[in-house]
Write an enzyme that holds these catalytic residues in place. Structure first.
Site, PDB file in Angstrom:
ATOM      1  N   HIS A  26     -23.225 -16.999 -22.614  1.00  0.00           N
ATOM      2  CA  HIS A  26     -21.911 -17.165 -21.976  1.00  0.00           C
ATOM      3  C   HIS A  26     -22.028 -18.001 -20.700  1.00  0.00           C
ATOM      4  O   HIS A  26     -21.283 -18.985 -20.517  1.00  0.00           O
ATOM      5  CB  HIS A  26     -21.333 -15.785 -21.649  1.00  0.00           C
ATOM      6  CG  HIS A  26     -19.970 -15.836 -21.040  1.00  0.00           C
ATOM      7  ND1 HIS A  26     -18.819 -15.776 -21.794  1.00  0.00           N
ATOM      8  CD2 HIS A  26     -19.566 -15.950 -19.741  1.00  0.00           C
ATOM      9  CE1 HIS A  26     -17.779 -15.849 -20.987  1.00  0.00           C
ATOM     10  NE2 HIS A  26     -18.200 -15.956 -19.732  1.00  0.00           N
ATOM     11  N   GLU A  27     -22.969 -17.628 -19.843  1.00  0.00           N
ATOM     12  CA  GLU A  27     -23.127 -18.352 -18.582  1.00  0.00           C
ATOM     13  C   GLU A  27     -23.669 -19.764 -18.817  1.00  0.00           C
ATOM     14  O   GLU A  27     -23.347 -20.690 -18.068  1.00  0.00           O
ATOM     15  CB  GLU A  27     -24.051 -17.571 -17.645  1.00  0.00           C
ATOM     16  CG  GLU A  27     -23.515 -16.211 -17.222  1.00  0.00           C
ATOM     17  CD  GLU A  27     -22.165 -16.288 -16.541  1.00  0.00           C
ATOM     18  OE1 GLU A  27     -21.887 -17.300 -15.866  1.00  0.00           O
ATOM     19  OE2 GLU A  27     -21.369 -15.334 -16.693  1.00  0.00           O
ATOM     20  N   HIS A  30     -20.767 -22.058 -19.349  1.00  0.00           N
ATOM     21  CA  HIS A  30     -20.189 -22.515 -18.080  1.00  0.00           C
ATOM     22  C   HIS A  30     -21.081 -23.589 -17.445  1.00  0.00           C
ATOM     23  O   HIS A  30     -20.579 -24.603 -16.925  1.00  0.00           O
ATOM     24  CB  HIS A  30     -20.052 -21.336 -17.101  1.00  0.00           C
ATOM     25  CG  HIS A  30     -19.043 -20.322 -17.506  1.00  0.00           C
ATOM     26  ND1 HIS A  30     -17.774 -20.647 -17.931  1.00  0.00           N
ATOM     27  CD2 HIS A  30     -19.107 -18.951 -17.533  1.00  0.00           C
ATOM     28  CE1 HIS A  30     -17.100 -19.546 -18.199  1.00  0.00           C
ATOM     29  NE2 HIS A  30     -17.888 -18.502 -17.973  1.00  0.00           N
TER      30      HIS A  30
END
Length: 345
Positions: A26-27, A30
């Protein structure tokens, strides 16, 4: 003795590593999106708590932290104004939206990959066609071998997952189905036995679905169909919580999630992959809900800014995010306490 200890520990380790993988992916979404948009990333951290090791490359510090639950991608100007032209806050709305959505998108892509691996490890590909019945099956009074189930209580059915999902959501001992029989669609009421599990009543599925031989084509097709089924399952679960079918005691936090995955590891590889796919898709979608402190709230604010050309005052945004974070942490504490209580029992 050591073997018994290892057999207890290794499923938990796999579960913890997968839980952390979901967060890292997920990170990383980003992070990659920020780099593509030329946004300065101050730190990319794996884990939380005290630093174990940190290396800096360019403007970014890459950190490994002690607690293997969590992680973050800290961008310049993410939560405050900045004079840096490469700060998050100084980029166009559409660029910031791309960065915010990228984390959830990576979780959804990971779910797609896991589902494809799961299907490749299975000997057959499941369908929505009835193959055979248990010896004492009551559903055989209405269903027939070869029936293609097209809907259950109004829910459209396309995959084997949809069949189990549809039956699991019914609390009556009779289910309304539309099946395709001998080329015609007919509506029938199908009886089932019921059983109770953890305070809830469920139908006892007493028939088996047809499995077909794997081919590259049906693996690819069913990967996307199952991904849609898993996605729908998440929204149906949220609906069931809102209408009161399930309560907060039925939710699982990090402790419950680790326990759930570790139990699936002990069963079989497909069971483990099925739970993992559902978890990462769940995380991806939940993060897009417009709840303060989640990516979905930031996405909502960016959409508002894009439409009105006005930003929410920073003090209001900070206050709402703070309240949302406190409520989420409080909810997480309650759910974690519930998880621990269940394990003790």
């Amino acid at each position: 003795m050591l073997t018994n200890i290892w057999n207890t520990v290794y499923p938990i380790l796999i579960a913890i590593l997968f839980f952390e993988l979901i967060i890292i992916i997920h990170e990383a979404g980003h992070f990659i999106a920020a780099r593509l948009m030329k946004i300065k990333v101050n730190e990319f951290s794996i884990g939380m708590g005290p630093k174990i090791i940190q290396r800096k490359k360019g403007d970014t510090a890459y950190t490994l932290r002690l607690i293997p639950f969590g992680g973050y991608c800290a961008m310049e100007g993410e939560d405050e104004s900045s004079d840096d032209e490469n700060a998050f806050s100084n980029k166009k709305v559409i660029q910031r939206i791309f960065v915010v959505v990228a984390g959830a998108l990576m979780n959804l892509i990971l779910g797609l990959i896991i589902i494809s691996i799961m299907l490749c490890t299975q000997s057959l590909i499941g369908t929505n066609t009835v193959a055979k019945f248990d010896a004492d099956a009551v559903s055989s009074s209405a269903l027939q071998v070869g029936d293609k189930i097209k809907s259950i209580d109004g829910m459209r059915v396309y995959t084997a997952t949809d069949v189990s999902t549809g039956l699991s959501r019914s609390t009556d001992d009779s289910v309304s189905m539309i099946v395709q029989r001998q080329g015609k669609d007919i509506e029938i009421d199908v009886p089932f036995k019921t059983e109770r599990y953890e305070g809830h009543q469920y139908l006892a599925m007493d028939f088996y679905i047809l499995g077909v031989k794997k081919t590259p084509g049906n693996v690819i097709l069913n990967t996307f169909k199952e991904w849609v089924s898993y996605t729908r399952m998440v929204f149906l679960s949220v609906h069931d919580i809102i209408v009161g079918r399930f309560g907060f005691s039925d939710l699982a936090g990090p402790v419950g999630t680790v326990s759930l995955v570790s139990d699936a590891v002990k069963v079989s590889l497909p069971s483990m992959l099925r739970i993992m796919a559902l978890l990462t898709i769940n995380v991806g979608l939940f993060n897009l809900f417009p709840i303060p402190a989640l990516d979905g709230w930031r996405l909502f604010l960016l959409a508002f800014e894009g439409i009105t050309r006005k930003k929410m005052p920073s003090r209001w945004e900070w206050a709402i995010n703070s309240v949302g974070l406190v409520l989420l942490l409080g909810l997480m504490c309650v759910i974690t306490f519930s998880d621990i209580t269940k394990l003790i029992k």
